[in-house]
Design a protein around this motif. Structure first.
Motif, PDB file in Angstrom:
ATOM      1  N   SER A 264     -42.894  15.652  33.876  1.00 52.38           N
ATOM      2  CA  SER A 264     -43.182  16.317  35.421  1.00 52.38           C
ATOM      3  C   SER A 264     -43.030  18.095  35.495  1.00 52.38           C
ATOM      4  CB  SER A 264     -42.785  15.425  36.357  1.00 52.38           C
ATOM      5  OG  SER A 264     -41.213  15.555  36.198  1.00 52.38           O
ATOM      6  N   SER A 265     -41.477  18.771  35.049  1.00 54.33           N
ATOM      7  CA  SER A 265     -41.130  19.687  34.930  1.00 54.33           C
ATOM      8  C   SER A 265     -42.107  20.482  34.641  1.00 54.33           C
ATOM      9  CB  SER A 265     -39.301  19.897  34.726  1.00 54.33           C
ATOM     10  OG  SER A 265     -40.092  19.879  33.195  1.00 54.33           O
ATOM     11  N   GLY A 266     -43.065  20.365  33.828  1.00 49.80           N
ATOM     12  CA  GLY A 266     -44.073  21.074  32.954  1.00 49.80           C
ATOM     13  C   GLY A 266     -43.022  21.553  31.715  1.00 49.80           C
ATOM     14  N   TRP A 267     -42.244  20.787  31.634  1.00 51.02           N
ATOM     15  CA  TRP A 267     -41.009  20.921  29.891  1.00 51.02           C
ATOM     16  C   TRP A 267     -42.555  19.829  28.854  1.00 51.02           C
ATOM     17  CZ3 TRP A 267     -38.947  24.837  27.897  1.00 51.02           C
ATOM     18  CH2 TRP A 267     -38.136  25.944  28.959  1.00 51.02           C
ATOM     19  N   ALA A 268     -43.360  19.902  27.772  1.00 51.90           N
ATOM     20  CA  ALA A 268     -43.577  19.479  27.144  1.00 51.90           C
ATOM     21  C   ALA A 268     -42.978  19.231  25.100  1.00 51.90           C
ATOM     22  CB  ALA A 268     -45.109  19.573  27.034  1.00 51.90           C
ATOM     23  N   PRO A 269     -42.368  18.300  24.890  1.00 52.51           N
ATOM     24  CA  PRO A 269     -41.917  18.882  23.296  1.00 52.51           C
ATOM     25  C   PRO A 269     -43.028  18.011  22.496  1.00 52.51           C
ATOM     26  CG  PRO A 269     -40.722  16.750  24.874  1.00 52.51           C
ATOM     27  CD  PRO A 269     -41.514  17.012  25.298  1.00 52.51           C
ATOM     28  N   PHE A 270     -43.221  18.007  21.094  1.00 51.18           N
ATOM     29  CA  PHE A 270     -44.025  17.957  20.162  1.00 51.18           C
ATOM     30  C   PHE A 270     -43.722  17.424  19.230  1.00 51.18           C
ATOM     31  CE2 PHE A 270     -44.936  22.127  20.451  1.00 51.18           C
ATOM     32  CZ  PHE A 270     -45.092  22.275  19.895  1.00 51.18           C
ATOM     33  N   MET A 271     -44.327  16.921  18.258  1.00 46.87           N
ATOM     34  CA  MET A 271     -43.334  16.539  16.975  1.00 46.87           C
ATOM     35  C   MET A 271     -44.800  16.371  15.998  1.00 46.87           C
ATOM     36  SD  MET A 271     -41.601  13.387  16.117  1.00 46.87           S
ATOM     37  CE  MET A 271     -41.848  13.712  13.619  1.00 46.87           C
ATOM     38  N   ARG A 272     -45.248  17.135  14.990  1.00 48.04           N
ATOM     39  CA  ARG A 272     -45.959  16.033  13.972  1.00 48.04           C
ATOM     40  C   ARG A 272     -45.682  16.268  11.975  1.00 48.04           C
ATOM     41  NH1 ARG A 272     -50.909  21.049  14.463  1.00 48.04           N
ATOM     42  NH2 ARG A 272     -51.199  19.040  15.887  1.00 48.04           N
ATOM     43  N   TYR A 273     -45.966  15.874  11.570  1.00 51.31           N
ATOM     44  CA  TYR A 273     -45.288  15.015  10.787  1.00 51.31           C
ATOM     45  C   TYR A 273     -46.866  14.777   9.710  1.00 51.31           C
ATOM     46  CZ  TYR A 273     -42.741  13.207   6.012  1.00 51.31           C
ATOM     47  OH  TYR A 273     -42.562  13.296   5.383  1.00 51.31           O
ATOM     48  N   ALA A 274     -46.542  15.596   7.858  1.00 47.97           N
ATOM     49  CA  ALA A 274     -47.908  14.692   7.483  1.00 47.97           C
ATOM     50  C   ALA A 274     -47.652  14.612   5.886  1.00 47.97           C
ATOM     51  CB  ALA A 274     -48.680  15.389   7.040  1.00 47.97           C
ATOM     52  N   LEU A 275     -48.181  13.684   5.037  1.00 52.04           N
ATOM     53  CA  LEU A 275     -47.563  14.185   3.688  1.00 52.04           C
ATOM     54  C   LEU A 275     -49.111  13.119   2.702  1.00 52.04           C
ATOM     55  CD1 LEU A 275     -44.665  14.095   1.737  1.00 52.04           C
ATOM     56  CD2 LEU A 275     -45.371  10.934   1.739  1.00 52.04           C
ATOM     57  N   ALA A 276     -48.685  14.400   1.456  1.00 53.60           N
ATOM     58  CA  ALA A 276     -50.133  14.212   0.818  1.00 53.60           C
ATOM     59  C   ALA A 276     -49.713  13.875  -0.430  1.00 53.60           C
ATOM     60  CB  ALA A 276     -50.698  15.351   0.919  1.00 53.60           C
ATOM     61  N   THR A 277     -50.775  13.613  -1.270  1.00 48.25           N
ATOM     62  CA  THR A 277     -50.161  13.930  -2.849  1.00 48.25           C
ATOM     63  C   THR A 277     -50.449  15.053  -3.582  1.00 48.25           C
ATOM     64  OG1 THR A 277     -52.786  13.821  -3.368  1.00 48.25           O
ATOM     65  CG2 THR A 277     -51.927  11.364  -3.367  1.00 48.25           C
TER      66      THR A 277
ATOM     67  N   VAL B 117     -45.530  18.576   5.748  1.00 48.75           N
ATOM     68  CA  VAL B 117     -45.286  19.498   6.552  1.00 48.75           C
ATOM     69  C   VAL B 117     -44.622  18.640   8.038  1.00 48.75           C
ATOM     70  CG1 VAL B 117     -47.104  20.352   8.458  1.00 48.75           C
ATOM     71  CG2 VAL B 117     -47.951  20.871   6.247  1.00 48.75           C
ATOM     72  N   ALA B 118     -43.787  19.660   7.863  1.00 46.94           N
ATOM     73  CA  ALA B 118     -43.063  18.838   9.598  1.00 46.94           C
ATOM     74  C   ALA B 118     -43.252  19.900  10.553  1.00 46.94           C
ATOM     75  CB  ALA B 118     -41.616  18.373   9.313  1.00 46.94           C
ATOM     76  N   ALA B 119     -43.245  19.705  11.558  1.00 45.65           N
ATOM     77  CA  ALA B 119     -43.439  21.027  12.690  1.00 45.65           C
ATOM     78  C   ALA B 119     -42.426  19.451  14.215  1.00 45.65           C
ATOM     79  CB  ALA B 119     -44.834  20.823  13.277  1.00 45.65           C
ATOM     80  N   PHE B 120     -41.935  20.572  14.922  1.00 41.72           N
ATOM     81  CA  PHE B 120     -41.132  20.167  16.170  1.00 41.72           C
ATOM     82  C   PHE B 120     -40.962  21.410  16.835  1.00 41.72           C
ATOM     83  CE2 PHE B 120     -39.239  18.933  12.603  1.00 41.72           C
ATOM     84  CZ  PHE B 120     -39.033  17.361  12.258  1.00 41.72           C
TER      85      PHE B 120
ATOM     86  N   ALA C 198     -41.945  26.882  18.506  1.00 42.49           N
ATOM     87  CA  ALA C 198     -41.522  25.529  17.420  1.00 42.49           C
ATOM     88  C   ALA C 198     -40.515  26.364  15.835  1.00 42.49           C
ATOM     89  CB  ALA C 198     -42.915  25.096  17.407  1.00 42.49           C
ATOM     90  N   PHE C 199     -40.611  24.630  15.539  1.00 43.92           N
ATOM     91  CA  PHE C 199     -39.490  25.041  14.109  1.00 43.92           C
ATOM     92  C   PHE C 199     -41.081  24.357  13.265  1.00 43.92           C
ATOM     93  CE2 PHE C 199     -36.905  23.481  10.528  1.00 43.92           C
ATOM     94  CZ  PHE C 199     -37.012  24.185   9.795  1.00 43.92           C
ATOM     95  N   ASN C 200     -41.361  24.599  11.817  1.00 44.99           N
ATOM     96  CA  ASN C 200     -41.987  24.596  11.097  1.00 44.99           C
ATOM     97  C   ASN C 200     -41.422  24.100   9.407  1.00 44.99           C
ATOM     98  OD1 ASN C 200     -44.580  23.737  12.230  1.00 44.99           O
ATOM     99  ND2 ASN C 200     -44.570  25.721  12.475  1.00 44.99           N
ATOM    100  N   TYR C 201     -41.341  22.953   8.071  1.00 42.70           N
ATOM    101  CA  TYR C 201     -41.338  23.432   7.555  1.00 42.70           C
ATOM    102  C   TYR C 201     -42.321  22.653   6.040  1.00 42.70           C
ATOM    103  CZ  TYR C 201     -38.883  20.923   2.955  1.00 42.70           C
ATOM    104  OH  TYR C 201     -38.810  20.489   1.753  1.00 42.70           O
ATOM    105  N   SER C 202     -42.170  22.795   5.501  1.00 40.29           N
ATOM    106  CA  SER C 202     -43.754  22.761   4.412  1.00 40.29           C
ATOM    107  C   SER C 202     -43.075  22.457   3.293  1.00 40.29           C
ATOM    108  CB  SER C 202     -44.610  23.598   4.705  1.00 40.29           C
ATOM    109  OG  SER C 202     -44.572  24.554   3.868  1.00 40.29           O
ATOM    110  N   GLU C 203     -43.592  22.275   2.612  1.00 44.71           N
ATOM    111  CA  GLU C 203     -43.465  22.184   0.519  1.00 44.71           C
ATOM    112  C   GLU C 203     -44.344  21.618   0.067  1.00 44.71           C
ATOM    113  OE1 GLU C 203     -41.581  18.693  -2.615  1.00 44.71           O
ATOM    114  OE2 GLU C 203     -40.896  18.428  -0.466  1.00 44.71           O
TER     115      GLU C 203
END
Length: 433
Positions: free
Chosen positions: A330-343, A352-355, A373-378
């Motif tokens: 309700s304060s307007g702050w919005a955390p998010f994350m996403r993650y994906a794994l592939a061959t 790829v991971a993002a926070f 945001a912070f992103n990590y990729s392989e």
């Protein structure tokens, strides 16, 4: 894979990803009351469909277009210039069921450290022009045509230059340009949309953008006004998620909070190509299930889970999956994350991971936005794992102009010959026609 002419991803019912209706607390209306962004404009919905379930993205787009922004400078100094345009587009929308929108984005980036012989700075601009024509609507069904035309330009430097590529990044540090040279003009999107069951079920066919249908975020999907890093524009570990190419999509709103989306796209297609490569039968197919509640500014929250597979000419065949979660308080702050794994095959990034964290109305200012945001990729084939930190602030300066700083820190760019760290200091300005 383009992951950067990108995305546009408001995904909203926006033509690019994205496009700009998903610019949290932004996509507003112009003085004339017409949509102000490069967003696919919704068709008028039939009266009899008002009590029927509607597509989540249409509902979000409609709600976002009504957000009242608070420009720093009022009245708008450019109002006299844009007022004739507003009147013309408003007249076209009412008489011809044709809605038009355009934005022009300037971006200046400076990298503190570059490989030998690579210049440090790049000034560029991008024009996005969108249109949507409501062909018909009748008894809960409707048909429309939508398009996105784009033009990218480097200012004061060769059109072949790409700072992100020069730095060796695998995450596309400038989504506005993407992963190659600037394109003077491209027809990125042109498709027919068929709505049935009161717009609860929608079919798309033509030149599409997968990120318009899957891997979208309410808080980090539009590079013209939010994050510039490619991993924040869709999901870089979903093969061809950032490609404009021939294909088809289906969207079904199962319940008021649950939807199912599916898409198939040509893996040899691109923004600067036509549909001829469809005959080679190299496709990416993906399906996503999502749950959401609330709306932007009203404690929006969403969970998305999807899977994909693809066949390609140069990277073989592959598959993978991913998920994302976002929650607005309700304060307007919005955390998010996403993650994906592939061959290891089928896509250039296998993990790829993002926070991140956004504030959709900082200091009580609707239309402004803060994000970090912070992103990590392989990489599937590359020298280094790459990490990118990014933060920005977008200030709604006037009704038709927003601007703000952006900073990115790239740690060990994927394709660089040796490990190093570079910081990109950026300034962005967007003019909304």
């Amino acid at each position: 894979m383009r992951k950067g002419t990108h995305i546009e991803k408001l995904r909203s019912r926006a033509v690019f990803f994205t496009a700009s209706f998903f610019a949290a607390g932004q996509s507003v209306t112009t003085a004339a009351g017409t949509p102000s962004q490069s967003a696919q404009i919704d068709q008028p919905r039939p009266k009899e469909a008002t009590s029927v379930l509607r597509q989540q993205l249409d509902v979000d787009s409609e709600a976002l277009s009504k957000i009242h922004v608070t420009p720093l400078i009022q009245p708008d100094p450019l109002r006299a210039l844009f007022q004739p345009i507003d009147r013309l587009t408003d007249r076209a929308a009412q008489a011809e069921r044709l809605k038009l929108g355009a934005t022009y984005t300037f971006l200046n980036q400076y990298a503190t450290v570059t490989p030998e012989s690579v210049r440090h700075n790049q000034l560029s601009g991008r024009l996005d022009f969108t249109g949507a024509w409501s062909a018909y609507q009748n008894h809960g069904s409707a048909g429309s045509i939508s398009l996105l035309v784009r033009s990218g330009t480097n200012i004061g430097v060769s059109q072949q230059f790409n700072l992100s590529n020069g730095l060796g990044s695998g995450l596309t540090l400038n989504c506005l340009q993407g992963g190659g040279a600037q394109q003077p003009i491209t027809l990125n999107i042109l498709y027919w949309r068929q709505d049935l069951l009161g717009r609860r079920l929608s079919f798309y066919i033509g030149k599409i953008h997968p990120n318009q249908h899957i891997a979208l975020s309410m808080f980090n999907d539009d590079e013209t006004s939010q994050f510039l890093n490619g991993a924040n524009d869709g999901n870089a570990a979903i093969a061809y998620n950032g490609t404009y190419a021939g294909g088809a999509a289906v969207e079904f709103q199962a319940t008021p909070h649950l939807y199912i989306h599916a898409v198939a796209v040509d893996t040899e297609g691109a923004a600067d190509r036509g549909l001829a490569t469809l005959v080679d039968r190299k496709y990416m197919e993906a399906v996503e299930v999502g749950w959401f509640s609330g709306s932007l500014g009203q404690r929006y929250q969403g969970v998305h889970i999807g899977m994909w597979r693809d066949d390609t000419k140069s990277q073989g065949s592959g598959y993978g999956g991913g998920f994302s979660v976002e929650h607005e308080f309700s304060s307007g702050w919005a955390p998010f994350m996403r993650y994906a794994l592939a061959t290891d095959t089928g896509t250039s990034l296998k993990e790829v991971a993002a926070f991140g964290l956004t504030q959709v109305h900082p200091f009580g200012r609707h239309g402004d936005m803060f994000g970090t945001a912070f992103n990590y990729s392989e990489p599937s084939a590359g020298k280094h794992h790459e990490s990118v930190f990014e933060s920005f602030y977008r200030l709604r300066l006037t009704q038709s102009v927003d601007l703000g700083p952006d900073v990115e820190v790239s740690v060990h760019p994927t394709y660089a010959s040796k490990e190093y760290v570079t910081t990109l200091l950026s300034a962005r300005m967007r003019i909304i026609f």
